[in-house]
Design a protein around this motif. Structure first.
Motif, short mmCIF file in Angstrom:
data_model
loop_
_atom_site.label_atom_id
_atom_site.label_comp_id
_atom_site.label_asym_id
_atom_site.label_seq_id
_atom_site.Cartn_x
_atom_site.Cartn_y
_atom_site.Cartn_z
N LEU A 220 41.01 17.80 2.07
CA LEU A 220 41.96 16.95 2.80
C LEU A 220 41.89 17.23 4.30
O LEU A 220 41.86 16.30 5.11
CB LEU A 220 43.38 17.22 2.28
N GLN A 221 41.85 18.51 4.67
CA GLN A 221 41.80 18.85 6.09
C GLN A 221 40.51 18.34 6.73
O GLN A 221 40.52 17.87 7.87
CB GLN A 221 41.93 20.37 6.27
N ASP A 231 34.02 7.12 11.06
CA ASP A 231 34.47 5.76 10.75
C ASP A 231 35.09 5.68 9.35
O ASP A 231 34.91 4.71 8.63
CB ASP A 231 33.30 4.76 10.88
N TRP A 232 35.80 6.73 9.00
CA TRP A 232 36.53 6.82 7.74
C TRP A 232 35.66 6.43 6.53
O TRP A 232 34.60 6.98 6.34
CB TRP A 232 37.82 5.99 7.82
N VAL A 240 33.39 10.94 -0.39
CA VAL A 240 33.19 12.07 -1.32
C VAL A 240 34.30 13.11 -1.17
O VAL A 240 34.90 13.56 -2.16
CB VAL A 240 31.80 12.72 -1.09
N PHE A 241 34.60 13.48 0.08
CA PHE A 241 35.63 14.49 0.30
C PHE A 241 37.03 13.97 -0.04
O PHE A 241 37.90 14.73 -0.46
CB PHE A 241 35.59 15.01 1.74
N THR A 242 37.25 12.67 0.14
CA THR A 242 38.54 12.09 -0.25
C THR A 242 38.72 12.16 -1.76
O THR A 242 39.79 12.58 -2.25
CB THR A 242 38.64 10.63 0.22
N VAL A 246 41.62 14.37 -3.66
CA VAL A 246 42.60 13.77 -4.57
C VAL A 246 42.49 14.39 -5.96
O VAL A 246 43.50 14.78 -6.58
CB VAL A 246 42.42 12.24 -4.64
N LEU A 247 41.25 14.50 -6.47
CA LEU A 247 41.04 15.10 -7.78
C LEU A 247 41.45 16.57 -7.78
O LEU A 247 42.07 17.07 -8.74
CB LEU A 247 39.56 14.97 -8.17
#
Length: 525
Positions: A220-221, A231-232, A240-242, A246-247
């Motif tokens: 998350l960080q 660019d999000w 991938v990191f999002t 979340v998982l």
């Protein structure tokens, strides 16, 4: 009660413990912002790209936010004094190593380790300073601690700017060394290490929970720190990191709610005041770090100020916050409900933001910022101590340890969300305003043609050919449009932040009041 009172100190010992705790909190927080003004010097000295040098900030932030929720458990495992002293030593040693780094990735690695040491300093300092005071004076103790937390982020840029301008970038790390050595000696000699139990054997430790915490919070960080740069969700690495974050949070929550000895006790969030206080702590982090980020950004990009001048602008506001802290602590001791002070703080923060929205121009000066930043300082002073005491006011025993850890982590994440959201909004809004402004510029308008010819003649007189001077004139016109678009974006940011805080103000009044005078901090690490 005896066990709780065993941590209370008096006289000279309490003064030394207070100074040690505040100093360590300041060290940790200043280091989150002090490097910002030195990134260009680091990039040139270490031969790094702008993206590479950004990891100097990101690595520290990720390590920091991972360690905060683990602090309570680690303090129980190793003893508070030993854990605190070890954290100071790690922080101090890696400060020396950061200053002596020979390439960018060495520096990033040492900054990550420094962040692991620094993450413990913030929450443990809060515990130490609070438990050194008797229950009836703990509002004042939170005020003293809050001075470090609130003032720290604004001291970093001017201090870093001074050291870089007069010495060189390694000195922003070297300055920590003598302070860290003294703080370590004072900790070993004066800080107590109460035994609240809870030490576990290696086989009983929630290793999977620790792993999931690192994955979830670290991911998350990273997304918050690097999202705008990539660019999000247009970049696969952010996606991938999002998903990983979340998982990771889903599995972490499931694990900690089903295991007998969790590394983070999530059940403590059943306490209504802690849950509400955690939300308000997130908002406080958003406002504190967001405003500390946006003001220097505006003054440097629009007004052309130096980093040192931009940092110095915030110092009077920080002094006002420090001045307010003991006043708020005394009001809490006299029984003034936290919710009224918090509502007043949110309202003042709205006034500050709305005032800033109204005065921003390409010619805004220091004197224009002074009084509105004083209002910001008073608002932050009214927010920090009441929010902290509200969050912990109905907790008992060791649950306060988990409450302190939650509020510490959420304040950091609130700041990260604020900075990420503001930087993204400014970037997107700039292009929208540019498109709107361009539509209203008629190339056949005599005023536009006159302005363009003026630019062209200026460059011709400087030695450019007529064709090149015309291109340069168009570039100057574009820069003027973008500057105006940026100014409108900054005005919107201040307005929306203000409205956000105004909406929050009446919600506080529905919160159940906690007892101000006898906030126990037993087991709070």
């Amino acid at each position: 009660m005896l066990e709780q009172n065993s941590t209370v100190e008096y006289g000279f010992r309490r003064v030394i413990i207070t100074i040690t705790a505040i100093t360590c909190a300041l060290l940790e927080i200043i280091d989150t912002t002090i490097v910002n003004v030195a990134l260009n010097d680091m990039r040139g000295n270490l031969g790094a790209t702008l993206n590479d040098v950004g990891w100097v900030v990101t690595a520290y932030a990720i390590a920091n936010v991972i360690m905060v929720p683990l602090t309570s458990w680690l303090s129980q495992q190793f003893g508070r004094r030993n854990y605190f002293a070890a954290s100071i030593i790690i922080f101090t040693l890696t400060s020396f190593l950061c200053g002596n780094a020979t390439n960018i990735w060495e520096l990033v690695a040492f900054r990550f380790i420094q962040g692991l040491g620094g993450g413990a300093l913030l929450v443990t300092s809060q515990t130490i300073i609070t438990e050194a005071y008797p229950p009836e004076k703990r509002g004042m103790a939170q005020a003293l601690y809050g001075m470090g937390v609130i003032v720290g982020p604004t001291l970093g840029p001017p201090l870093g700017g001074y050291l870089v301008d007069n010495y060189s970038w390694p000195y922003i790390f070297y300055i920590n060394i003598p302070i860290g050595i003294v703080a370590t000696m004072l900790t070993l000699n004066y800080v107590s290490s109460p035994n609240y139990g809870g030490k576990r054997k290696a086989s009983e430790i929630d290793w999977l929970g620790i792993f999931l915490l690192i994955v979830a919070v670290g991911s998350l960080q990273y997304v918050l720190e690097k999202g705008q740069e990539h660019d999000w969700f247009a970049e696969p690495i952010i996606v991938v990191f999002t998903i990983t974050g979340v998982l990771g949070f889903y599995l972490l929550i499931w694990r900690e709610l089903t295991i007998e000895n969790p590394v983070i006790e999530l059940r403590v969030l059943k306490d209504k005041n802690l849950a509400v206080g955690t939300i308000f702590t997130f908002i406080l982090g958003f406002g504190l770090y967001g405003s500390t980020f946006i003001i220097p950004l505006f003054t440097q990009s629009i007004l052309g100020w130096t980093a040192l001048d931009a940092g110095l602008l915030l110092v009077p506001s920080s002094i006002m916050t420090g001045f307010m802290m003991p006043i708020v602590g005394r009001l809490l001791q006299k029984g003034v409900p936290q919710k009224y002070l918090i509502a007043a703080g949110f309202t003042l923060f709205f006034l500050y933001s709305y005032w800033a929205h109204g005065i921003l121009t390409p010619h805004t000066g220091t004197e224009d910022f002074f009084f509105l930043l004083m209002i910001r300082g008073v608002g932050l002073g009214l927010l920090f101590v009441p929010i902290t005491t509200l969050a912990l006011s109905t907790l008992k025993g060791k649950n306060i340890a988990e409450g302190a850890a939650f509020t510490g982590m959420v304040r950091q994440l609130g700041g990260s969300f604020g900075i990420a959201l503001i930087s993204t909004f400014i970037s997107r809004s700039n292009f929208m305003y540019r498109a709107d402004l361009i539509k209203n510029i008629n190339p056949y308008d005599p005023l536009v043609q006159q302005r363009l010819e003026g630019f062209q003649q200026k460059f011709i007189s400087a030695g450019s050919s007529p064709d090149l001077a015309l291109q340069q004139g168009y570039q100057m016109f574009e820069m003027g449009v973008m500057r105006q678009a940026s100014l409108l974006s900054y005005m919107d940011v201040f307005l929306y932040i203000g409205l956000f805080f105004l909406i929050c103000a009446p919600l506080v009044l529905f919160v159940k009041a906690g007892k101000n005078k006898a906030v126990s901090t037993e087991g709070m690490h």
